[in-house]
Design an enzyme around this catalytic site. Structure first.
Site, PDB file in Angstrom:
ATOM      1  N   GLY A  71       6.451  19.823  18.162  1.00  0.00           N
ATOM      2  CA  GLY A  71       6.117  19.067  16.958  1.00  0.00           C
ATOM      3  C   GLY A  71       5.861  19.938  15.733  1.00  0.00           C
TER       4      GLY A  71
ATOM      5  CE  LYS B  25       8.133  14.052  25.046  1.00  0.00           C
ATOM      6  NZ  LYS B  25       9.060  14.908  25.787  1.00  0.00           N
TER       7      LYS B  25
ATOM      8  NE  ARG C  42      10.927  22.925  27.941  1.00  0.00           N
ATOM      9  CZ  ARG C  42      10.163  21.843  27.824  1.00  0.00           C
ATOM     10  NH1 ARG C  42       9.752  21.204  28.897  1.00  0.00           N
ATOM     11  NH2 ARG C  42       9.833  21.366  26.645  1.00  0.00           N
TER      12      ARG C  42
HETATM   13  P1  ADP Z   1       9.909  18.908  19.045  1.00  0.00           P
HETATM   14  O1  ADP Z   1      11.052  19.737  19.559  1.00  0.00           O
HETATM   15  O2  ADP Z   1       9.053  19.638  18.053  1.00  0.00           O
HETATM   16  O3  ADP Z   1       9.131  18.243  20.137  1.00  0.00           O
HETATM   17  P2  ADP Z   1      11.495  16.485  18.589  1.00  0.00           P
HETATM   18  O4  ADP Z   1      12.741  16.500  17.788  1.00  0.00           O
HETATM   19  O5  ADP Z   1      11.620  16.401  20.071  1.00  0.00           O
HETATM   20  O6  ADP Z   1      10.593  17.751  18.174  1.00  0.00           O
HETATM   21  O7  ADP Z   1      10.575  15.295  18.098  1.00  0.00           O
HETATM   22  C1  ADP Z   1       9.268  15.142  18.574  1.00  0.00           C
HETATM   23  C2  ADP Z   1       8.711  13.812  18.135  1.00  0.00           C
HETATM   24  O8  ADP Z   1       8.713  13.728  16.684  1.00  0.00           O
HETATM   25  C3  ADP Z   1       9.514  12.588  18.561  1.00  0.00           C
HETATM   26  O9  ADP Z   1       9.193  12.164  19.865  1.00  0.00           O
HETATM   27  C4  ADP Z   1       9.088  11.588  17.513  1.00  0.00           C
HETATM   28  O10 ADP Z   1       7.789  11.090  17.777  1.00  0.00           O
HETATM   29  C5  ADP Z   1       9.004  12.417  16.255  1.00  0.00           C
HETATM   30  N1  ADP Z   1      10.308  12.385  15.530  1.00  0.00           N
HETATM   31  C6  ADP Z   1      11.318  13.262  15.665  1.00  0.00           C
HETATM   32  N2  ADP Z   1      12.374  12.908  14.884  1.00  0.00           N
HETATM   33  C7  ADP Z   1      12.005  11.761  14.250  1.00  0.00           C
HETATM   34  C8  ADP Z   1      12.649  10.871  13.317  1.00  0.00           C
HETATM   35  N3  ADP Z   1      13.877  11.112  12.862  1.00  0.00           N
HETATM   36  N4  ADP Z   1      11.962   9.764  12.897  1.00  0.00           N
HETATM   37  C9  ADP Z   1      10.695   9.525  13.343  1.00  0.00           C
HETATM   38  N5  ADP Z   1      10.044  10.319  14.209  1.00  0.00           N
HETATM   39  C10 ADP Z   1      10.679  11.419  14.663  1.00  0.00           C
END
Ligand code: ADP
Length: 408
Positions: free
Chosen positions: A126, A198, A252
């Site tokens: 995040g 999460k 992973r």
């Molecule tokens: P990280 O690799 O930092 O975990 P992610 O791309 O997996 O980032 O996104 C993590 C969380 O951020 C998602 O589960 C969601 O809650 C929020 N998020 C990511 N992209 C978006 C988006 N385009 N719109 C709204 N929320 C988003």
């Protein structure tokens, strides 16, 4: 606990991760001393580090995971999105590639529409993610995301995505044998989040039916067949108004993998080791079955209201038990939680014949789980699992922060 249970153990350095868990020469030395011929990288530290996988490949040590090439493709989120698009996976609307200047950012944002999200190409956990609700917000969002990304990952490349207003986070678990066979093991719903991290995960998702699951699952499995993916992987999506939008792929095992194990009856770590040893997948897509419902709560050593870390000594530890109850943890009475690492100290995973039974069992388990000496997030879960929106499964990725904000 893992050191106490291990047949042999080797000290790889002092507590700071950079001097031990992230220190590749020391890990190689531990392999040499013990004669270990494979490394399971877990789900933190070097588990998604392509260079680490490559060095092991060069030294004839098996990395229990995908090839360094696949880690590299998926590790850069801009490249991962491009790859997903080419493989026929739907992605979140956004910039084509990295954003290089403010003028370009404003143009892209205008064409996809505000609000937009600035995301770090090297992102994870995040970090390096900033929302811009208006054109005025965008310049500062760009600057702060870049600075955060530079500090966290040493790479300040960012890209833009449409900020979805009420999505769920739904991810598909996949396995490939590296030779073109790949299957999916259904989804996990990880919509309960704080700061894009999460907090609670469940399988199956309350928002999907068998047809929707099969459709997205097969799209992902076919994509993994095409790239000859090897080992365990998770393809993450946001799901809004019946549409899936790819956000990233984790190459992973994931923290929340037990909920999939509980509803499929498969040991995912065993499957990873089998594949790394050159065995074929232990089952075909047709042989994958889903039964019941499972929920995981991430128990963290944190104050349940302020989320301030609470390291220290566990003076009393009484985990719940019984049918359908699993506690994955290395903690025990007398254990001192070090301040150096992530605050996750255990996972409570509960399964039931259906979602309602699972929730009732989870409520009972949370009331039985006693951890003294430190603060934990158990009281937060105790409250959450009684909330009507959680009971009904009607929550999106913004629900928890809204709920915590309302309470505060
Ligand atoms: P990280 O690799 O930092 O975990 P992610 O791309 O997996 O980032 O996104 C993590 C969380 O951020 C998602 O589960 C969601 O809650 C929020 N998020 C990511 N992209 C978006 C988006 N385009 N719109 C709204 N929320 C988003």
């Amino acid at each position: 606990m893992h050191v106490k249970l291990a047949d042999e153990s080797v000290c790889i350095g002092p507590p700071p991760a950079a001097e031990s868990y992230l220190n590749i020469p020391r890990l190689l030395a531990a392999c040499e001393i013990t004669g270990a011929d494979a490394i399971h990288p877990g789900y933190g530290f070097l588990s998604e580090n392509a260079r680490f996988a490559e060095i092991l490949e060069e030294h004839g040590i098996t990395f229990i995971g995908p090839t360094s090439e696949h880690i590299r493709i998926m590790g850069d989120k801009i490249q991962a999105k491009e790859t997903a698009k080419q493989l026929g996976i739907p992605v979140v609307p956004g910039s084509d590639g990295a954003i290089t200047n403010e003028v370009q950012a404003q143009r892209v944002a205008k064409s996809i529409g505000f609000p937009v999200l600035v995301k770090a190409a090297a992102g994870g956990g995040g970090r390096g993610m900033k929302v811009a609700r208006t054109a005025e917000d965008l310049d500062i969002a760009l600057k702060t995301a870049r600075a955060e990304a530079k500090a966290a990952f040493g790479d300040d490349s960012v890209y833009l995505e449409k900020y979805l207003s009420h999505p769920r986070h739904i991810e598909i678990q996949v396995f490939g044998d590296g030779k073109g066979n790949a299957i999916h093991l259904g989804e996990r719903d990880c919509s309960l989040q704080r700061r894009h991290q999460k907090v609670l995960e469940e399988a199956p998702s309350p928002a999907l039916n068998a047809e929707a699951r099969d459709k997205i699952g097969m799209t992902v499995a076919r994509a993994m067949q095409k790239i000859k993916y090897r080992g365990a992987g998770t393809v993450e999506f946001l799901y809004e108004d019946g549409e899936f939008y790819f956000i990233e792929m984790n190459t992973r095992l994931q923290v929340e993998h037990p909920v999939t194990e509980m509803i499929t009856g498969l040991d995912l770590v065993l499957e990873q080791i089998r594949i790394a040893a050159g065995h074929p997948l232990s089952l075909t897509q047709e042989e994958v079955t889903f039964s019941g419902h499972a929920i995981e709560c991430r128990i963290c050593a944190e104050n349940p209201t302020t989320f301030r870390p609470s390291p220290g000594r566990i003076t009393y530890w009484h985990p719940p038990g019984g049918l359908g109850v699993r506690v994955d943890s290395g903690a025990y009475q007398g254990y001192r939680i070090p301040p150096n690492y992530d605050s996750l100290i255990g996972k409570l995973i509960v399964a039931g014949k259906n979602r309602n039974e699972c929730l009732m069992r989870l409520r009972r388990c949370l009331s039985e789980f006693v951890i003294d000496g430190i603060e934990t997030t158990i009281p937060l879960f105790t409250e959450l699992v009684r909330h009507p929106d959680i009971a009904n499964g009607t929550y999106d990725i913004h629900w928890l922060e809204r709920h915590l904000g309302l309470k505060g």
